[in-house]
Every structure is written in C-alpha cells, then in structure tokens.
Design a protein around this motif. Structure first.
Motif, PDB file in Angstrom:
ATOM      1  N   HIS A  54     -25.459 -38.149 -13.382  1.00  0.00           N
ATOM      2  CA  HIS A  54     -24.245 -37.341 -13.513  1.00  0.00           C
ATOM      3  C   HIS A  54     -23.012 -38.016 -12.894  1.00  0.00           C
ATOM      4  O   HIS A  54     -21.966 -37.379 -12.741  1.00  0.00           O
ATOM      5  CB  HIS A  54     -24.444 -35.982 -12.840  1.00  0.00           C
ATOM      6  N   ARG A  87     -38.932 -25.142 -15.337  1.00  0.00           N
ATOM      7  CA  ARG A  87     -37.586 -24.896 -15.884  1.00  0.00           C
ATOM      8  C   ARG A  87     -37.458 -23.436 -16.321  1.00  0.00           C
ATOM      9  O   ARG A  87     -36.403 -22.817 -16.151  1.00  0.00           O
ATOM     10  CB  ARG A  87     -37.296 -25.846 -17.060  1.00  0.00           C
ATOM     11  N   HIS A 117     -33.522 -27.020  -8.006  1.00  0.00           N
ATOM     12  CA  HIS A 117     -33.501 -28.106  -8.989  1.00  0.00           C
ATOM     13  C   HIS A 117     -34.902 -28.239  -9.569  1.00  0.00           C
ATOM     14  O   HIS A 117     -35.892 -28.028  -8.871  1.00  0.00           O
ATOM     15  CB  HIS A 117     -33.128 -29.440  -8.320  1.00  0.00           C
ATOM     16  N   ASP A 120     -36.153 -32.346 -15.641  1.00  0.00           N
ATOM     17  CA  ASP A 120     -35.934 -31.827 -16.997  1.00  0.00           C
ATOM     18  C   ASP A 120     -36.747 -32.544 -18.075  1.00  0.00           C
ATOM     19  O   ASP A 120     -36.616 -32.222 -19.253  1.00  0.00           O
ATOM     20  CB  ASP A 120     -34.442 -31.846 -17.341  1.00  0.00           C
TER      21      ASP A 120
HETATM   22 MG    MG Z   1     -30.725 -31.500 -14.178  1.00  0.00          MG
END
Ligand code: MG
Ligand code: RTP
Length: 142
Positions: A54, A87, A117, A120
């Motif tokens: 990111h 998730r 967190h 993913d």
């Molecule tokens: Mg992420």
C-alpha cells in the motif's frame, strides 16, 4: 477446501479496548486454531514493510501511524479454508459496511481503526506469516 494457515493481527484499537479474548473466541468458535501468537509494539519500519503493497496509497501514512500507535497481537490461524474463513469473520474493511455479527461490525470504530487484519490470499498469508514468525514458533495441531 484444505487446511490452510493465515496471518491475523488484533490491531491497536482492539487491544486498547480489551477485546483480545473476545476476538480469539470468534476464531476458535469458527473452527480456527491459534497455532502461533505474540504481542508486540510494531516499529515504523516493521509496519511499513508489512503494508508495503500500500506504499503508494494516500492512506499509507495514516495506516502506519495507526499500526504503530500501540501494541498489537499477531497470530497464525490454522483450519479448513482459514484464509477466506478469517476474512468472513472480519467483515468489510470499513466497519460501516461490515455485515452484522462480524468482528469489524462489533468492535471497529472506523476504516482506520478497524480492529483486525487478515491475509487476503494464499500468497499474502505465506509472506505475512514468515514476516512475523519463524517455523519453530508455529505449533500445529496434531
Ligand atoms: Mg489487506
Ligand atoms: P487489512 O489489510 O488491514 O486486513 O485490511 P483490508 O485487507 O480489509 O484492507 P486493505 O485494502 O488491505 O487496506 C489496509 C488497511 O488500510 C486502511 N485503509 N484505509 N482510507 C481508506 O480508503 C483506506 N483504505 C484502506 C484500512 O485500515 C485497512 O484495514
């Protein structure tokens, strides 16, 4: 589906709210085993490296500042379809959009302070687990 491992973090807001145990309980009730766990206060370098994907995003500075604002608990979860299951338990990134009964709907304040967190993808899980744990710190269930 197969047995997978995923990297999970209880973020500083959830540690400060004293809900580590409640979040761990959600993992265990969903059939995920905690096979490694540590509490730590991330350094700026650790947080930047962890969220390197990111780096170019406008929220990167805020994300790193938040993740270093207090201690976190980092854990490896193991179980059937663990990556997607975690998730699903977490809910959407923005708690305002998270389904009722998810961790973020129940414990998160904002898109920045969003409680947890979770890796993913399988590739992220492998990188993120190795980022925080040596092989000899992971204790699989026999
Ligand atoms: Mg992420
Ligand atoms: P995480 O990596 O922390 O599990 O969260 P995530 O996959 O649901 O979301 P991701 O897109 O990977 O973003 C990482 C964290 O950055 C913050 N964020 N802020 N202001 C924004 O638009 C924005 N977008 C993302 C969130 O705190 C998110 O958890």
């Amino acid at each position: 589906m197969s047995i997978e491992r995923t990297l999970s973090i209880v973020k500083p807001d959830a540690v400060a709210k004293n809900v580590i145990g409640e979040i761990y309980s959600r993992f265990e009730k969903a059939g995920l085993a905690i096979v490694a766990s540590k509490m730590k206060h991330l350094t700026q370098e650790e947080a930047e490296g962890f969220y390197a994907e990111h780096k170019e995003r406008p929220f990167f500075g805020d994300l790193v500042a938040f993740m270093t604002s207090g201690p976190v608990v980092v854990q490896v979860l193991e179980g059937e379809g663990a990556i997607l299951k975690n998730r699903d338990l977490m809910g959407a990134t923005n708690p305002k959009e998270a389904d009722a009964g998810t961790i973020r709907a129940d414990f998160a304040e904002s898109i920045d302070a969003n409680a947890v967190h979770g890796s993913d993808s399988a590739a992220s899980a492998e990188r993120e687990i190795a980022y925080f744990f040596n092989d000899n710190e992971i204790c699989p269930r026999g």
